[in-house]
Scaffold this active site. Structure first.
Site, mmCIF file in Angstrom:
data_model
loop_
_atom_site.group_PDB
_atom_site.id
_atom_site.type_symbol
_atom_site.label_atom_id
_atom_site.label_comp_id
_atom_site.label_asym_id
_atom_site.label_seq_id
_atom_site.Cartn_x
_atom_site.Cartn_y
_atom_site.Cartn_z
ATOM 1 N N CYS A 154 -2.969 8.603 3.431
ATOM 2 C CA CYS A 154 -2.644 8.081 2.102
ATOM 3 C C CYS A 154 -3.796 8.266 1.136
ATOM 4 O O CYS A 154 -3.607 8.261 -0.067
ATOM 5 C CB CYS A 154 -2.291 6.604 2.224
ATOM 6 S SG CYS A 154 -3.578 5.684 3.074
ATOM 7 N N GLU A 162 0.892 -1.162 0.000
ATOM 8 C CA GLU A 162 0.000 0.000 0.000
ATOM 9 C C GLU A 162 0.922 1.202 0.000
ATOM 10 O O GLU A 162 1.560 1.481 1.008
ATOM 11 C CB GLU A 162 -0.844 0.024 1.278
ATOM 12 C CG GLU A 162 -1.783 -1.140 1.437
ATOM 13 C CD GLU A 162 -2.857 -1.133 0.396
ATOM 14 O OE1 GLU A 162 -3.332 -0.045 0.040
ATOM 15 O OE2 GLU A 162 -3.206 -2.214 -0.100
HETATM 16 P P1 NAP Z 1 8.492 4.819 4.483
HETATM 17 O O1 NAP Z 1 9.714 5.573 4.738
HETATM 18 O O2 NAP Z 1 8.405 4.003 3.261
HETATM 19 O O3 NAP Z 1 8.229 3.941 5.786
HETATM 20 C C1 NAP Z 1 7.166 3.050 5.879
HETATM 21 C C2 NAP Z 1 7.552 1.872 6.762
HETATM 22 O O4 NAP Z 1 8.624 1.153 6.157
HETATM 23 C C3 NAP Z 1 8.058 2.270 8.129
HETATM 24 O O5 NAP Z 1 7.643 1.309 9.064
HETATM 25 C C4 NAP Z 1 9.555 2.224 7.969
HETATM 26 O O6 NAP Z 1 10.213 2.009 9.186
HETATM 27 C C5 NAP Z 1 9.693 1.024 7.079
HETATM 28 N N1 NAP Z 1 10.935 0.989 6.339
HETATM 29 C C6 NAP Z 1 11.594 1.991 5.760
HETATM 30 N N2 NAP Z 1 12.701 1.528 5.153
HETATM 31 C C7 NAP Z 1 12.730 0.194 5.360
HETATM 32 C C8 NAP Z 1 13.630 -0.847 5.000
HETATM 33 N N3 NAP Z 1 14.703 -0.615 4.288
HETATM 34 N N4 NAP Z 1 13.354 -2.096 5.415
HETATM 35 C C9 NAP Z 1 12.244 -2.371 6.143
HETATM 36 N N5 NAP Z 1 11.383 -1.426 6.515
HETATM 37 C C10 NAP Z 1 11.611 -0.152 6.123
HETATM 38 O O7 NAP Z 1 7.234 5.758 4.416
HETATM 39 P P2 NAP Z 1 6.983 7.113 5.190
HETATM 40 O O8 NAP Z 1 7.549 8.210 4.377
HETATM 41 O O9 NAP Z 1 7.360 6.979 6.605
HETATM 42 O O10 NAP Z 1 5.401 7.114 5.126
HETATM 43 C C11 NAP Z 1 4.679 7.988 4.343
HETATM 44 C C12 NAP Z 1 4.291 7.367 3.027
HETATM 45 O O11 NAP Z 1 3.429 6.260 3.267
HETATM 46 C C13 NAP Z 1 3.519 8.319 2.159
HETATM 47 O O12 NAP Z 1 4.069 8.315 0.883
HETATM 48 C C14 NAP Z 1 2.110 7.763 2.146
HETATM 49 O O13 NAP Z 1 1.412 8.032 0.962
HETATM 50 C C15 NAP Z 1 2.324 6.322 2.374
HETATM 51 N N6 NAP Z 1 1.158 5.704 3.016
HETATM 52 C C16 NAP Z 1 0.398 4.839 2.324
HETATM 53 C C17 NAP Z 1 -0.711 4.263 2.918
HETATM 54 C C18 NAP Z 1 -1.586 3.276 2.181
HETATM 55 O O14 NAP Z 1 -2.450 2.657 2.795
HETATM 56 N N7 NAP Z 1 -1.411 3.091 0.921
HETATM 57 C C19 NAP Z 1 -1.044 4.565 4.232
HETATM 58 C C20 NAP Z 1 -0.231 5.473 4.907
HETATM 59 C C21 NAP Z 1 0.862 6.029 4.294
HETATM 60 P P3 NAP Z 1 10.993 3.214 9.913
HETATM 61 O O15 NAP Z 1 9.986 4.233 10.252
HETATM 62 O O16 NAP Z 1 11.573 2.541 11.121
HETATM 63 O O17 NAP Z 1 12.023 3.683 8.936
#
Ligand code: NAP
Length: 681
Positions: A295, A256
Site C-alpha cells: 500500500c 487504511e
Molecule cells: P478489498 O477487496 O477491499 O479487501 C480487503 C479486506 O476487506 C479483505 O479482508 C476482504 O475480505 C474484506 N472485505 C471485502 N469486502 C468486504 C465486505 N463487504 N465486508 C467485510 N469485509 C470485506 O481489498 P483488496 O483489493 O483485497 O486489497 C488491496 C487493496 O488494499 C489495495 O487497494 C491496497 O492499496 C489496499 N491496501 C492498503 C493498505 C494500507 O495500509 N493502507 C495495506 C494493504 C493494502 P475477502 O478477501 O474475504 O473478500
C-alpha cells in the site's frame, strides 16, 4: 484439501459448507478452502466482550506488554514454518521477512514502548491537571479507559502476518479483545499464525478470535463499544464505513485504504550523482518487493523535466537485473502476485493508466519466469511507464496494485507539490535530494496530504528504513484517499482503542481516580521521612517540609566559582541591576535546586536507591541574597516495576521564599526499593 477453521468462543470451528478454493500463487494448486458459513458472528462478538475484555482488564499495561513480548519470542521460534507457507503466496524470502519478521518486530517494539511509556496501571492519565477554579479545589483531568467491546480487524491480502499483528498489538495493550478477519486470498497464513499464537498458551481467553471467510452478518451486531480497523481498497472502506449500524451507533472506524504514493527526485539528482542512484534504487525496491503489492509502494515517481531521460535509463537498467520466478529459488528477486485474479486486475488497471503515457519497461503479458510455470503462476513483469502529459488524471488516480510505477516530469517545486496533491491523500511520500531548501519546501507542501514523508539523502541513506516501511513508532495512515485513518505511531494507536473522558472534581477525588497526588489535595506530614519508606510503606501524599535556609551573597559567589557559572546576573551588581527581570544580583537557579535537595535528602543508606532525573523544572521568581527558601516534597506517584524489586516514585517539589511565594517547582524522579532493608535475592 484443508478447510480453514475459524477460532471463536475459545475453540476451532469448521464451516458447515465446503468452502471456496484458495490457490497457490506460484503453482496454481489449491492450498486450502475457505468459508465462514455456519459461524455465529453475534456469539463471537459476545464472547469477546464477556470473556476477552474482562480477562484483559485484569492485567495492567505492563503485564499485557510482557505477554506481547513473550508472544513475539514464541513466534520467532516458529517463523521458519511461516516462511515456508509464505512462498505459496508468491512472496520471496525477503518479502516474507518484511511481513513475518516485521510483524514480530511490531509485537516486541510495542512491548518495550509500553513498558517505558505507560504506567503499570489500567487507566491512562493524559496531560496535566487543569485548574478550573480560583482556589484550586475544582480541577480537571483527561483519562482514557479501555473500550468494553471488540476490535474487529479486517486485513488486506498483501501482509497476512504483519497486517493482523500491527492491529492486534495496540488493541491488546489497550485491553480490547481482537477479532481478526484476514483477506481470503492469503488467509491460510493468518490462520496458521493464529494457531501458533493460540498454541503458545500465552493469550488470555477470548483476547483473540479469528474469522476465516466473509464477515456474514457481523456488522449487524456491532455496538457503540466495538470498533473496526480496516485495511483494503477504498471502495470496501467506503461500503463498510457507511454500514447503517456503523453510522447509527457511531462505531469507531479506522480505514487504511489505497494510495498513489509519490517519490520526488530533487534538481540535484543529475546523471551519475549519488542522489540519482538513491532515487533509482529506492524506486526499483518499491516496485519489486512483494511484487509491488504494498500500500505504500511508489506509484508516481516525480522527476525534473531535464532529468527524465537519465532517470528512465537508470531505472530500466536496474529493472533488467530483476529475476522473476519461483520465490523459493534463491536466484529470484521478485515472486508472483497473490493470485491470477490479482494479475488480471493489474493488467486491467495498467491498461487504463497507460492512456497517459508510454511503457518503457516490461510487458503486460510476457515475462521470463525462473523455476515455475508462467501459465499456472500469477507472474508479471515489472512495468515502468513515462507519463507524456502530467496534467492527465490517470497517473494520479489509477492505482495498479503490482510492480508498476510511472515517471512523471515536473517543472519546479510549486509544480511538483501541486502534482503530488492530485493523489488526494497518500500514506507515504519521499523526497530524494541533498538540497535542504528544496526538501523543506517539498515536505511542508506535501505534509497536508501525507501520513509519512521520508527525506532521503546521502547522509541518512545508510540507516534509512526506506520509503515503504511503516514503523511501529511512527504513524501509518494518510488523509483522503488513503482512508483518513491512523495506525501504529507508538502509543497513539493504543489510545485509539480507549475512550477519553474529561473528569472534573476536587483534587482529592481526582487523586483517588488517577492514583496520583494532585496539587490542592491534603499532604500527609509528620511521622517518618518519606525517603525512609520503602514502596511497601510509602503512600501517595506522604510529604516532608525542609528549611528554611537563607541564601547569602557568599553562597552565590562560592557556587559561581565552584561551578564556573559566573554569569553577570549572579556576579556583577551593576550589570544585574540593569537587567529588566532581576534589578539586582540573584542566586543561580541551579543553586536553589541544589540547596533544596540538601533540605529534603536523607543522607543515610535507605530505600531511595537513585535519583534518575527531574521533570517540569521551572524557576518561577528570582531569589535574592538574604532570601530564605523552604522546600515541600510530596510523593506524587508510585510505580512499582513488574520484574525487579524496586519501582519509580515521582515527587512533587515546591520551593517557596520567606513570603510563601513559589520560586521553583519540579518533579524529582527516583528509584525506590519495594522492601527495606533489601531482601537478599
Ligand atoms: P478489498 O477487496 O477491499 O479487501 C480487503 C479486506 O476487506 C479483505 O479482508 C476482504 O475480505 C474484506 N472485505 C471485502 N469486502 C468486504 C465486505 N463487504 N465486508 C467485510 N469485509 C470485506 O481489498 P483488496 O483489493 O483485497 O486489497 C488491496 C487493496 O488494499 C489495495 O487497494 C491496497 O492499496 C489496499 N491496501 C492498503 C493498505 C494500507 O495500509 N493502507 C495495506 C494493504 C493494502 P475477502 O478477501 O474475504 O473478500
Amino acid at each position: 484439501m484443508k478447510l480453514l477453521q475459524s477460532y471463536v468462543k475459545g475453540t476451532w470451528e469448521k464451516p458447515t459448507d465446503e468452502g471456496s478454493p484458495i490457490y497457490d500463487a506460484v503453482s496454481g494448486e489449491e492450498v486450502a478452502r475457505i468459508s465462514s458459513f455456519g459461524i455465529d458472528m453475534a456469539a463471537a462478538l459476545d464472547y469477546g466482550r464477556k470473556v476477552g475484555g474482562p480477562g484483559l482488564a485484569e492485567l495492567t499495561f505492563h503485564q499485557r506488554a510482557a505477554l506481547l513480548k513473550a508472544l513475539g519470542s514464541f513466534l520467532k521460534e516458529h517463523r521458519e514454518e511461516l516462511y515456508q507457507l509464505s512462498y505459496r503466496s508468491g512472496a520471496t524470502l525477503g518479502d516474507s521477512k518484511f511481513d513475518i519478521d516485521g510483524g514480530i518486530g511490531v509485537l516486541s517494539s510495542y512491548a518495550s514502548k509500553a513498558r517505558r511509556e505507560l504506567d503499570n496501571e489500567t487507566v491512562y492519565v493524559e496531560g496535566p491537571v487543569e485548574q478550573l477554579g480560583k482556589s484550586g479545589q475544582f480541577v480537571g483531568q483527561h483519562i482514557l479507559t479501555s473500550l468494553r467491546g471488540v476490535a474487529v480487524q479486517i486485513n488486506a491480502f498483501n501482509f497476512p502476518v504483519w497486517g493482523p499483528l500491527e492491529k492486534f498489538a495496540p488493541a491488546f495493550l489497550a485491553g480490547v479483545p481482537s477479532l481478526i478477519k484476514p483477506a481470503s486470498q492469503t488467509a491460510y497464513l493468518t490462520a496458521r499464525l493464529v494457531e501458533l499464537l493460540v498454541s503458545s498458551d500465552l493469550l488470555p481467553e477470548g483476547s483473540l478470535q479469528l474469522i476465516c471467510g466473509s464477515v456474514g452478518d457481523l456488522f449487524e451486531h456491532l455496538t457503540d463499544q466495538d470498533m473496526v480497523s480496516f485495511t483494503g481498497s477504498a471502495s470496501t472502506a467506503h461500503k463498510l464505513s457507511s454500514h447503517p449500524v456503523v453510522v447509527s451507533r457511531a462505531v469507531r472506524f479506522n480505514a487504511e485504504a489505497d494510495s498513489l504514493n509519490c517519490s520526488i527526485l530533487g534538481p540535484d539528482g543529475k546523471a551519475g550523482s549519488v542522489v540519482l542512484e538513491l532515487f533509482v534504487k529506492q524506486l526499483v525496491t518499491e516496485m519489486t518487493v512483494k511484487a509491488g503489492q504494498k500500500c505504500t509502494a511508489i506509484r508516481r515517481a516525480f522527476v525534473p523535466e531535464s532529468l527524465v531521460e537519465a532517470v528512465t535509463e537508470a531505472v530500466c537498467e536496474r529493472l533488467a537485473g530483476i529475476v522473476v520466478g519461483n520465490p523459493s529459488d534463491p536466484e529470484v528477486n521478485m515472486g508472483a502476485l497473490a493470485s491470477q485474479g490479482q494479475r488480471d486486475e493489474v493488467r486491467g488497471r495498467f491498461a487504463e493508466l497507460a492512456q497517459a503515457g508510454h511503457l518503457v519497461f516490461g510487458d503486460l503479458y510476457k515475462v521470463e519466469v525462473v523455476g515455475a510455470d508462467p501459465q499456472r503462476g500469477a507472474f508479471i513483469s515489472p512495468l515502468l511507464m513515462v507519463c507524456d502529459d502530467s496534467s492527465r488524471a490517470e497517473p494520479h488516480e489509477v492505482e495498479v496494485f503490482g510492480p508498476a510505477s510511472t515517471i512523471i516530469p515536473y517543472r519546479d517545486v510549486k509544480d511538483v507539490v501541486a502534482l503530488a496533491a492530485r493523489g488526494q491523500g497518500s500514506l507515504a511520500g519521499s523526497v530524494v535530494s541533498a538540497d535542504t531548501s528544496f526538501c523543506t519546501e517539498v515536505v511542508l507542501g506535501l505534509a497536508p496530504w501525507h501520513g509519512r514523508i521520508l527525506v532521503l539523502d546521502p547522509a541518512d541513506a545508510r540507516e534509512s528504513t526506506g520509503h515503504g516501511s511503516p514503523l511501529p513508532a511512527l504513524v501509518h495512515g494518510g488523509p483522503g484517499r488513503a482512508g483518513g485513518g491512523e495506525e501504529l505511531g507508538g502509543m497513539r494507536s493504543v489510545l485509539h482503542h480507549m475512550q477519553r473522558s474529561a473528569v472534573q472534581g476536587s483534587p482529592v477525588v481526582l487523586g483517588q481516580i488517577t492514583k496520583r497526588w494532585v496539587p490542592g489535595a491534603e499532604r500527609i506530614t509528620g511521622g517518618i521521612h518519606p525517603f525512609r519508606k520503602p514502596l511497601s510503606e510509602l503512600r501517595v501524599g506522604d510529604s516532608v517540609i525542609g528549611g528554611p535556609r537563607t541564601i547569602t551573597l557568599s553562597d552565590i559567589e562560592h557556587f559561581a566559582e565552584f561551578t564556573g557559572d559566573t554569569f553577570y546576573a549572579h556576579m556583577d551588581e551593576e550589570a544585574a541591576r540593569a537587567n529588566p527581570l532581576f534589578g539586582g544580583r540573584v542566586a543561580h537557579g541551579y543553586l536553589v535546586l541544589s540547596f533544596s535537595a540538601g533540605l529534603f535528602v536523607q543522607p543515610e543508606p535507605g530505600p531511595v536507591l537513585a535519583n534518575y532525573g527531574l521533570e517540569n523544572l521551572r524557576f518561577l521568581s528570582p531569589v535574592y541574597p538574604g532570601d530564605e527558601i523552604t522546600v515541600t516534597l510530596t510523593c506524587k506517584q508510585i510505580k512499582p516495576r513488574e520484574d525487579v524489586d524496586y519501582g519509580e516514585v515521582r515527587w512533587d517539589v515546591e520551593v517557596t521564599n520567606q513570603a510563601g511565594s513559589p520560586v521553583a517547582s519540579y518533579d524529582v524522579l527516583t528509584l525506590v526499593a519495594k522492601q527495606w532493608p533489601l531482601q537478599p535475592s
